[in-house]
Design a protein around this motif. Structure first.
Motif, PDB file in Angstrom:
ATOM      1  N   ASP A  21      -2.901   6.003 -12.224  1.00  0.00           N
ATOM      2  CA  ASP A  21      -3.753   7.170 -10.935  1.00  0.00           C
ATOM      3  C   ASP A  21      -4.454   6.319 -10.218  1.00  0.00           C
ATOM      4  O   ASP A  21      -4.966   6.184  -9.688  1.00  0.00           O
ATOM      5  CB  ASP A  21      -2.894   8.385 -10.976  1.00  0.00           C
ATOM      6  CG  ASP A  21      -3.652   8.710 -10.153  1.00  0.00           C
ATOM      7  OD1 ASP A  21      -3.348   8.397  -9.246  1.00  0.00           O
ATOM      8  OD2 ASP A  21      -4.367   9.832  -9.842  1.00  0.00           O
ATOM      9  N   VAL A  24      -4.942   2.540  -8.843  1.00  0.00           N
ATOM     10  CA  VAL A  24      -4.204   2.751  -7.793  1.00  0.00           C
ATOM     11  C   VAL A  24      -5.135   3.452  -6.970  1.00  0.00           C
ATOM     12  O   VAL A  24      -5.628   2.553  -6.041  1.00  0.00           O
ATOM     13  CB  VAL A  24      -2.863   3.219  -8.386  1.00  0.00           C
ATOM     14  CG1 VAL A  24      -2.060   4.203  -6.289  1.00  0.00           C
ATOM     15  CG2 VAL A  24      -1.752   2.333  -8.928  1.00  0.00           C
ATOM     16  N   ALA A  25      -5.512   4.403  -7.332  1.00  0.00           N
ATOM     17  CA  ALA A  25      -6.410   4.891  -6.325  1.00  0.00           C
ATOM     18  C   ALA A  25      -7.480   3.921  -5.814  1.00  0.00           C
ATOM     19  O   ALA A  25      -8.268   4.448  -4.588  1.00  0.00           O
ATOM     20  CB  ALA A  25      -7.103   6.375  -6.620  1.00  0.00           C
ATOM     21  N   ASN A  28      -6.522   1.975  -3.934  1.00  0.00           N
ATOM     22  CA  ASN A  28      -5.772   1.963  -2.354  1.00  0.00           C
ATOM     23  C   ASN A  28      -6.335   1.997  -1.127  1.00  0.00           C
ATOM     24  O   ASN A  28      -7.398   2.742  -1.089  1.00  0.00           O
ATOM     25  CB  ASN A  28      -5.246   3.415  -2.651  1.00  0.00           C
ATOM     26  CG  ASN A  28      -4.587   4.109  -1.343  1.00  0.00           C
ATOM     27  OD1 ASN A  28      -4.347   3.292  -0.907  1.00  0.00           O
ATOM     28  ND2 ASN A  28      -4.464   5.655  -1.981  1.00  0.00           N
ATOM     29  N   GLY A  35      -1.573   6.727  -5.617  1.00  0.00           N
ATOM     30  CA  GLY A  35      -1.104   7.157  -7.015  1.00  0.00           C
ATOM     31  C   GLY A  35       0.207   7.464  -7.807  1.00  0.00           C
ATOM     32  O   GLY A  35       1.036   7.481  -8.521  1.00  0.00           O
TER      33      GLY A  35
END
Length: 120
Positions: A21, A24-25, A28, A35
């Protein structure tokens, strides 16, 4: 002994969720929390693979419990997804909340089905 392995696997799953997460964050560019979607879709795919494997390998209940309930239970986070949806609603972003929830539902179901199909 299974419960100890299950607890350890749950902790490892939670750590894996946090790491994925976070990655991904960091990358993003969307205004929605991607995430959590990535984590839950991959969890459903892996659980589908595990379920498909379990269907063809009976008698492996301990392995299924440790990996499915333990690791993937700690890894997946539908409660966080629900909170994120509520936060989007509270911010007046109704469309984003619906897209977030709907995408997660459809993608997670498809991922689980794909995992079962690949493993069976």
């Amino acid at each position: 002994m299974t419960w100890v392995l299950l607890a350890l696997a749950g902790g490892l799953g939670a750590a894996a969720r946090f790491l994925l997460d976070s990655v991904v964050a960091r990358h993003n560019r969307l205004a929605t929390p991607l995430g959590t979607v990535v984590v839950n879709v991959t969890a459903c795919f892996l659980l589908g693979l595990l379920t498909g494997w379990g269907l063809t390998h009976p008698g492996r209940d301990d392995v299924l419990a440790v990996l499915g309930v333990g690791f993937l239970g700690g890894y997946s986070t539908f409660s966080t997804a629900s909170v994120e949806g509520v936060r989007l609603l509270a911010a007046g972003r109704t469309t984003a909340a619906l897209v977030h929830a709907g995408t997660m539902l459809v993608a997670s179901l498809a991922a689980a089905a794909a995992g079962v199909a690949l493993a069976a």
